[in-house]
Design an enzyme around this catalytic site. Structure first.
Site, PDB file in Angstrom:
ATOM      1  N   HIS A  42      -2.216   2.763  -5.717  1.00  0.00           N
ATOM      2  CA  HIS A  42      -2.986   1.560  -5.494  1.00  0.00           C
ATOM      3  C   HIS A  42      -3.015   0.718  -6.694  1.00  0.00           C
ATOM      4  O   HIS A  42      -3.320  -0.552  -6.633  1.00  0.00           O
ATOM      5  CB  HIS A  42      -4.312   1.857  -4.614  1.00  0.00           C
ATOM      6  N   HIS A  63      -4.174  -9.118   3.468  1.00  0.00           N
ATOM      7  CA  HIS A  63      -5.686  -9.297   3.467  1.00  0.00           C
ATOM      8  C   HIS A  63      -6.153 -10.213   4.710  1.00  0.00           C
ATOM      9  O   HIS A  63      -5.718 -11.054   4.766  1.00  0.00           O
ATOM     10  CB  HIS A  63      -6.181  -9.612   1.973  1.00  0.00           C
ATOM     11  N   ARG A 119       0.985  -1.260  -0.058  1.00  0.00           N
ATOM     12  CA  ARG A 119      -0.014  -0.086   0.123  1.00  0.00           C
ATOM     13  C   ARG A 119       1.042   1.294   0.023  1.00  0.00           C
ATOM     14  O   ARG A 119       2.142   1.051   0.476  1.00  0.00           O
ATOM     15  CB  ARG A 119      -0.849  -0.079   1.190  1.00  0.00           C
ATOM     16  N   ARG A 130      -0.383  -1.881  -6.732  1.00  0.00           N
ATOM     17  CA  ARG A 130      -0.958  -3.034  -5.898  1.00  0.00           C
ATOM     18  C   ARG A 130      -1.782  -3.909  -6.586  1.00  0.00           C
ATOM     19  O   ARG A 130      -1.775  -5.175  -6.614  1.00  0.00           O
ATOM     20  CB  ARG A 130      -1.330  -2.572  -4.483  1.00  0.00           C
ATOM     21  N   LYS A 139      -1.569  -1.758   7.410  1.00  0.00           N
ATOM     22  CA  LYS A 139      -3.336  -1.417   7.754  1.00  0.00           C
ATOM     23  C   LYS A 139      -3.711  -2.004   9.062  1.00  0.00           C
ATOM     24  O   LYS A 139      -3.448  -3.300   9.179  1.00  0.00           O
ATOM     25  CB  LYS A 139      -4.003  -1.819   6.773  1.00  0.00           C
ATOM     26  N   TYR A 168      -9.740 -10.226  -7.271  1.00  0.00           N
ATOM     27  CA  TYR A 168      -8.899 -10.060  -8.419  1.00  0.00           C
ATOM     28  C   TYR A 168      -9.181 -11.074  -9.385  1.00  0.00           C
ATOM     29  O   TYR A 168      -8.616 -10.860 -10.556  1.00  0.00           O
ATOM     30  CB  TYR A 168      -7.463 -10.032  -8.016  1.00  0.00           C
TER      31      TYR A 168
END
Length: 302
Positions: free
Chosen positions: A238, A264, A142, A241, A167, A273
């Site tokens: 982003h 994640h 990120r 990423r 995150k 994705y």
């Protein structure tokens, strides 16, 4: 001679308690800034301290946001901040449950082709910018994670990047490709010659060597590089990423490994994705093709 005396603005006990709760959970500086801003936005609407709020106040606040056309992502970000505030700082889960998170259709992410990635990285204006964007794509980080990397986070023996400010304050290891390590070593050598790189310092210093490059500057760097590369897609940090995850998926990498590399918490976020992994879709043979009805020399149906 008159002297300018800076007076520190006092922080209310309630605000300090919120800050302490976030710091204790290792929230990033950006997250803390956003939560403080959003709780303050609610307090401004309320016209009194937010710890005096009622369920009706929360309902009126969200209705007011809707009526004033506040975008759904912004409304949901405010809900996250207020839920944390009521759950942890005030220990009022009964009020936190009153906050409504609005469902929204998730847009397909913009993904660059491998050729576009190469053009974008080649269009950067200096080695530092090229290295920073290469980390975003090569390790799938990120933008805030790229910004907060320190020199010591590069583990060349284990070929890993230690992400200590992910995150939600999460720690994880990201991959360190061999070509990326080569590029980072080139940047390290140049940065030392320029006097901006130190062993205990930031991997990508900002305008002041004691501060990291800002996420805003990284965003500007990506946009300018995309424009110089002739890429017309709407690109942001982003996007690199997104492209990292999509390209790994197209190469057949197990989706749970990609989940771990991206950091994640939920597999469904990584599975998203599959909707943009065009090479994966093209590799699937349709049942219609297996019938062979329309291939040259095939017998007509009947």
């Amino acid at each position: 001679m008159n002297e300018l005396i800076s007076v520190a603005v006092p922080v209310s006990p309630l605000r300090q308690r919120l800050i302490d709760d976030m710091s204790m959970r290792h929230f990033s500086r950006e997250t803390q800034r956003n939560y403080i801003r959003d709780v303050g936005r609610f307090a401004t609407f309320l016209g009194r301290p937010p710890d005096t709020a009622t369920a009706d106040d929360l309902r009126s606040f969200q209705i007011d946001q809707r009526d004033n056309g506040v975008p759904v992502p912004t409304m949901n970000s405010i809900v996250a901040a207020l839920r944390f505030f009521f759950n942890h700082t005030l220990d009022r889960p009964d009020l936190a449950r009153r906050l409504v998170r609005i469902k929204q259709m998730r847009k397909l992410p913009v993904v660059l082709s491998r050729d576009e990635i190469a053009r974008l990285l080649g269009a950067t204006t200096c080695l530092k910018h090229q290295a920073a964007l290469s980390v975003a794509y090569g390790a799938g980080l990120r933008v805030a994670e790229v910004s907060m990397l320190k020199v010591r986070d590069v583990d060349s023996e284990r070929m890993l990047l230690r992400v200590e400010r992910g995150k939600g304050g999460q720690y994880r290891n990201a991959m360190l490709p061999a070509d990326l390590l080569t590029l980072l070593r080139q940047w390290w050598k140049l940065g030392q010659e320029q006097g901006v790189m130190h062993r205990d310092g930031w991997l990508f210093p900002g305008q002041h060597a004691m501060k990291p490059i800002s996420t805003r500057q990284l965003h500007r760097i990506v946009v300018e590089a995309a424009r110089a590369a002739g890429i017309t897609k709407r690109v942001c940090p982003h996007t690199l990423r997104h492209s990292f995850a999509t390209h790994l998926l197209e190469d057949g990498v197990d989706i749970r490994i990609i989940q771990a590399l991206l950091g994640h918490a939920k597999l469904e976020n990584t599975a998203f994705y599959t909707k943009v992994a065009t090479r994966t879709v093209r590799a699937v043979i349709s049942p219609l093709d297996k019938l062979g009805l329309f291939t040259p020399g095939a017998a007509p149906p009947g």
